[in-house]
Write an enzyme that holds these catalytic residues in place. Structure first.
Site, mmCIF file in Angstrom:
data_model
loop_
_atom_site.group_PDB
_atom_site.id
_atom_site.type_symbol
_atom_site.label_atom_id
_atom_site.label_comp_id
_atom_site.label_asym_id
_atom_site.label_seq_id
_atom_site.Cartn_x
_atom_site.Cartn_y
_atom_site.Cartn_z
ATOM 1 N N LYS A 1 -2.941 -0.590 -2.464
ATOM 2 C CA LYS A 1 -2.250 -0.656 -3.757
ATOM 3 C C LYS A 1 -0.983 -1.488 -3.642
ATOM 4 C CE LYS A 1 -1.072 0.022 -8.001
ATOM 5 N NZ LYS A 1 -0.966 1.286 -8.723
ATOM 6 N N SER B 1 0.888 6.159 -7.138
ATOM 7 C CA SER B 1 1.204 4.992 -6.310
ATOM 8 C C SER B 1 2.490 5.303 -5.551
ATOM 9 C CB SER B 1 1.391 3.749 -7.185
ATOM 10 O OG SER B 1 0.172 3.383 -7.788
ATOM 11 N N LYS C 1 9.337 -0.366 -8.789
ATOM 12 C CA LYS C 1 9.160 0.730 -7.833
ATOM 13 C C LYS C 1 8.044 0.413 -6.849
ATOM 14 C CE LYS C 1 6.384 3.947 -8.594
ATOM 15 N NZ LYS C 1 5.009 4.356 -8.202
#
Length: 297
Positions: free
Chosen positions: A172, A97, A240
């Site tokens: 995502k 990701s 993150k």
């Protein structure tokens, strides 16, 4: 049974079970990781130790599952990276990701060497990685995806082609925005119930039968009731991922005010030593802010 050789770089919390599922599906697997013990575990499960990125690059298809954008950049474009050692016509599947903006750059650099790249980040957490039921969001050429579909199908049950290079990573980021804001909503609702002397378990049950029903309320709401904040998906990783969403929004002129707030709240959890807790631990912070004391984690 498949006999294709797959390279796999990144045997962390998610990568380890994903690699095992590839082996179970019958693929020959060549692995590499900075952790010798992670490699040893994979070898014990039936993988071959590539010894280096160059060793992994012998495979027709290489999968990367790494923590963050700089890690992927190093593995792909570093001095001894996969760009220099993978064969023309081979395929790189990045399941990390990371930044959609960087992903488009990586795909361009690999294409210059005749290497096809698709970005295929996943959702579902460690449990889905173990079960092989991940949801996989794919960006890149549709024909390359079809070539890789049997590989991805050994790790996930839902495979969606979103669009061109980087589109999987955008999807995502959207997923993480929706998940994080949903968890924050559950944390606030259950804290509001507790603060007003109402049983949050009964509130959750009532809400599950109405328009407020959601997976966050179902799964994370139960975690809050149980006081179970053992990580399924860690605060640090959620933080993150939200930064990636905010950076992507900033680059495209997309305002994400709720995302920015929740990202800061995850930052408070991380700064107070709770970065390794589950992302549902936002409820701990809400309880503290409401003067309900620090619940046990």
């Amino acid at each position: 049974m498949p006999q294709e050789t797959i390279g796999f770089v990144g045997l962390g919390v998610m990568g380890r079970p994903m690699a095992r599922n590839l082996i179970k599906a019958g693929f020959k697997l060549i692995v590499h990781d900075q952790s010798a013990s992670a490699v040893a575990n994979a070898v014990a499960a039936g993988a071959q130790d590539g010894g280096s990125l160059m060793g992994v690059a012998e495979a027709e298809v290489v999968i990367t599952m790494l923590p963050d954008t700089p890690d992927v950049e190093t593995v792909l474009l570093g001095p001894q990276g996969l760009r220099e050692s993978m064969r023309r016509g081979s395929i790189l599947i990045d399941m990390s990701s990371i930044s959609p903006i960087a992903t488009r750059t990586f795909a361009h650099h690999l294409a210059e060497r005749g290497i096809h790249m698709i970005d295929a980040p996943v959702s579902g957490g460690y449990q889905a990685a173990e079960a092989g039921t991940l949801s996989i969001m794919v960006g890149g050429d549709a024909d390359v995806l079809e070539r890789c579909r049997p590989i991805l199908g050994s790790m996930g049950t839902t495979i969606n082609h979103i669009g061109a290079a980087g589109a999987g990573q955008v999807c995502k980021a959207c997923n993480q925005v929706a998940v994080a804001i949903g968890i924050q909503a559950v944390a606030e609702a259950m804290t509001l119930a507790r603060k007003n002397g109402v049983d949050p378990a009964r509130v959750r049950q009532a809400l599950l039968g109405g328009f407020a029903q959601s997976r966050a309320l179902d799964l994370h709401g139960q975690r809050v009731l149980d006081g179970n904040y053992k990580a399924g998906f860690r605060v640090q990783l959620q933080r993150k991922d939200l930064k990636i969403a905010l950076d992507t929004g900033g680059a495209s002129g997309t305002p994400l005010p709720a995302t920015a707030l929740v990202q800061q709240l995850y930052g408070v959890l991380d700064a107070t030593g709770r970065g390794d807790l589950d992302n549902s631990s936002l409820a701990l912070l809400m309880e503290e802010m409401a003067g309900l004391g620090q619940a046990s984690a």
